[in-house]
Design a protein around this motif. Sequence first.
Motif, PDB file in Angstrom:
ATOM      1  N   GLU A 146      38.237  41.133  46.335  1.00 39.78           N
ATOM      2  CA  GLU A 146      39.408  41.450  45.525  1.00 39.78           C
ATOM      3  C   GLU A 146      39.010  42.197  44.253  1.00 39.78           C
ATOM      4  OE1 GLU A 146      43.426  41.514  44.072  1.00 39.78           O
ATOM      5  OE2 GLU A 146      42.410  41.624  46.014  1.00 39.78           O
ATOM      6  N   ALA A 147      37.903  41.799  43.660  1.00 44.74           N
ATOM      7  CA  ALA A 147      37.427  42.500  42.468  1.00 44.74           C
ATOM      8  C   ALA A 147      37.049  43.938  42.798  1.00 44.74           C
ATOM      9  CB  ALA A 147      36.234  41.762  41.876  1.00 44.74           C
ATOM     10  N   ALA A 148      36.370  44.143  43.915  1.00 41.55           N
ATOM     11  CA  ALA A 148      36.011  45.504  44.323  1.00 41.55           C
ATOM     12  C   ALA A 148      37.259  46.343  44.542  1.00 41.55           C
ATOM     13  CB  ALA A 148      35.157  45.466  45.585  1.00 41.55           C
ATOM     14  N   ARG A 149      38.259  45.749  45.180  1.00 39.05           N
ATOM     15  CA  ARG A 149      39.506  46.481  45.424  1.00 39.05           C
ATOM     16  C   ARG A 149      40.165  46.883  44.111  1.00 39.05           C
ATOM     17  NH1 ARG A 149      44.717  46.028  45.189  1.00 39.05           N
ATOM     18  NH2 ARG A 149      44.626  43.903  44.327  1.00 39.05           N
ATOM     19  N   ARG A 150      40.260  45.950  43.180  1.00 39.16           N
ATOM     20  CA  ARG A 150      40.944  46.230  41.921  1.00 39.16           C
ATOM     21  C   ARG A 150      40.184  47.239  41.062  1.00 39.16           C
ATOM     22  NH1 ARG A 150      42.025  40.404  39.445  1.00 39.16           N
ATOM     23  NH2 ARG A 150      42.661  41.664  37.637  1.00 39.16           N
ATOM     24  N   LEU A 151      38.875  47.256  41.196  1.00 43.51           N
ATOM     25  CA  LEU A 151      38.065  48.194  40.421  1.00 43.51           C
ATOM     26  C   LEU A 151      37.898  49.545  41.112  1.00 43.51           C
ATOM     27  CD1 LEU A 151      35.297  45.741  39.194  1.00 43.51           C
ATOM     28  CD2 LEU A 151      36.930  46.959  37.736  1.00 43.51           C
ATOM     29  N   GLY A 152      38.269  49.622  42.376  1.00 43.59           N
ATOM     30  CA  GLY A 152      38.049  50.852  43.117  1.00 43.59           C
ATOM     31  C   GLY A 152      36.595  51.062  43.491  1.00 43.59           C
ATOM     32  N   ALA A 153      35.823  49.983  43.558  1.00 39.64           N
ATOM     33  CA  ALA A 153      34.405  50.068  43.907  1.00 39.64           C
ATOM     34  C   ALA A 153      34.251  50.047  45.423  1.00 39.64           C
ATOM     35  CB  ALA A 153      33.625  48.903  43.303  1.00 39.64           C
ATOM     36  N   PRO A 154      33.496  50.967  46.002  1.00 40.17           N
ATOM     37  CA  PRO A 154      33.373  51.023  47.453  1.00 40.17           C
ATOM     38  C   PRO A 154      32.327  50.087  48.037  1.00 40.17           C
ATOM     39  CG  PRO A 154      32.152  52.824  46.486  1.00 40.17           C
ATOM     40  CD  PRO A 154      32.810  52.097  45.341  1.00 40.17           C
ATOM     41  N   LEU A 155      31.554  49.412  47.176  1.00 42.94           N
ATOM     42  CA  LEU A 155      30.394  48.663  47.651  1.00 42.94           C
ATOM     43  C   LEU A 155      30.219  47.388  46.842  1.00 42.94           C
ATOM     44  CD1 LEU A 155      27.927  48.977  49.646  1.00 42.94           C
ATOM     45  CD2 LEU A 155      26.675  49.924  47.699  1.00 42.94           C
ATOM     46  N   ILE A 156      29.844  46.307  47.548  1.00 37.13           N
ATOM     47  CA  ILE A 156      29.465  45.044  46.906  1.00 37.13           C
ATOM     48  C   ILE A 156      27.973  44.835  47.122  1.00 37.13           C
ATOM     49  CG2 ILE A 156      29.747  42.536  46.885  1.00 37.13           C
ATOM     50  CD1 ILE A 156      32.583  43.009  48.020  1.00 37.13           C
ATOM     51  N   SER A 157      27.241  44.650  46.043  1.00 36.23           N
ATOM     52  CA  SER A 157      25.825  44.312  46.107  1.00 36.23           C
ATOM     53  C   SER A 157      25.706  42.801  46.255  1.00 36.23           C
ATOM     54  CB  SER A 157      25.131  44.796  44.827  1.00 36.23           C
ATOM     55  OG  SER A 157      23.833  44.266  44.717  1.00 36.23           O
ATOM     56  N   GLN A 158      25.103  42.335  47.356  1.00 43.83           N
ATOM     57  CA  GLN A 158      25.182  40.922  47.718  1.00 43.83           C
ATOM     58  C   GLN A 158      23.823  40.255  47.844  1.00 43.83           C
ATOM     59  OE1 GLN A 158      28.218  39.151  48.100  1.00 43.83           O
ATOM     60  NE2 GLN A 158      26.645  37.589  47.782  1.00 43.83           N
ATOM     61  N   GLY A 159      23.579  39.238  47.003  1.00 48.74           N
ATOM     62  CA  GLY A 159      22.389  38.412  47.137  1.00 48.74           C
ATOM     63  C   GLY A 159      22.669  37.190  47.985  1.00 48.74           C
ATOM     64  N   CYS A 160      21.623  36.570  48.513  1.00 52.56           N
ATOM     65  CA  CYS A 160      21.795  35.437  49.421  1.00 52.56           C
ATOM     66  C   CYS A 160      20.757  34.357  49.143  1.00 52.56           C
ATOM     67  CB  CYS A 160      21.687  35.903  50.871  1.00 52.56           C
ATOM     68  SG  CYS A 160      21.884  34.570  52.065  1.00 52.56           S
ATOM     69  N   PHE A 161      21.249  33.141  48.811  1.00 54.32           N
ATOM     70  CA  PHE A 161      20.374  31.997  48.572  1.00 54.32           C
ATOM     71  C   PHE A 161      20.829  30.775  49.369  1.00 54.32           C
ATOM     72  CE2 PHE A 161      19.362  34.817  45.152  1.00 54.32           C
ATOM     73  CZ  PHE A 161      18.040  34.564  44.840  1.00 54.32           C
ATOM     74  N   GLU A 162      21.605  30.993  50.410  1.00 52.93           N
ATOM     75  CA  GLU A 162      22.016  29.919  51.318  1.00 52.93           C
ATOM     76  C   GLU A 162      20.909  29.684  52.334  1.00 52.93           C
ATOM     77  OE1 GLU A 162      22.929  27.229  53.361  1.00 52.93           O
ATOM     78  OE2 GLU A 162      24.802  27.623  52.265  1.00 52.93           O
ATOM     79  N   PRO A 163      20.335  28.467  52.398  1.00 47.48           N
ATOM     80  CA  PRO A 163      19.206  28.227  53.300  1.00 47.48           C
ATOM     81  C   PRO A 163      19.578  28.190  54.780  1.00 47.48           C
ATOM     82  CG  PRO A 163      19.823  26.207  52.166  1.00 47.48           C
ATOM     83  CD  PRO A 163      20.629  27.299  51.536  1.00 47.48           C
TER      84      PRO A 163
END
Length: 278
Positions: free
Chosen positions: A100-117
């Motif tokens: 939703e934040a990406a949509r509202r900002l018009g950002a085409p990409l989410i940079s995603q980290g992962c720390f779920e084991p």
Amino acid sequence: MSGNPRRREVRGLTLGFLSLGASAAPLDVLSAAAQAGFGAAGLRISARNPGDSWSRPNAEGDGLEQIRARAEALSIRISSISGYYVSDKTSLSHLLANVEAARRLGAPLISQGCFEPKLGRVAGLLRDYARAAADVGVRIALEFMPMSTLKTIDDTRRVIAESDARNVGLLIDSLHLARSGAGASDVRALDPRSIYLTQLCDAPAVRAPTTTLFDEAMSGRLYLGDGGLDLKGLVAALPPDAEIELETPVVGDAALPGGERAKRAAEKAAAFFASHFG
């Protein structure tokens, strides 16, 4: 002008928020990017984990429209956002807040980290997360980091394949690439369409034994050309139109105003590209 397609002027580069510090405010990053001549900025818009302290505009609060308007006024493209990690504290609703934040900002990409084991849970979350992102025209760049759950390129590719998501690709950070034991040849072997974002910094060729991977990532990065990483080889292995973001939180310059830090990063990057791809 150089005829080398991998030569980049500053306007063709993105200023990553981490260059100004881990908690850099989005409006400050945009202003610094404009002052230094960058064409784009990558912004952090929430804490890394739900419940962590975060006083800036975030994915569940107000202020995102103000950020978007400021970017448009400065002619700075918001190239990506960073929000909540995938972790054992994260539910799908938190990841949908990233979308939703990406949509509202018009950002085409989410940079995603992962720390779920639990990688099975990661794949399941990623499947629904990616579907929601695709619905609003957003892609997800999944980052491998040796201190995270996804430690290597192969770890990341496996979880993407298990999720069966078509709009999830790789985020390649030059420091994490080197510390994972990989290099330019591994990047060259990838389908270039799978590389969504590349973050560049320099660092010593070998990590100091007294420094943890996390500490080095936060406080051991250098400007381009000031260390011993094979940045030339990495850039040469990327597609010529690759999205390239500078992530250079140089500790020695931490006391400088954001605009000055951004200008130093820009000057070093311009010199690097002119020297190696001019």
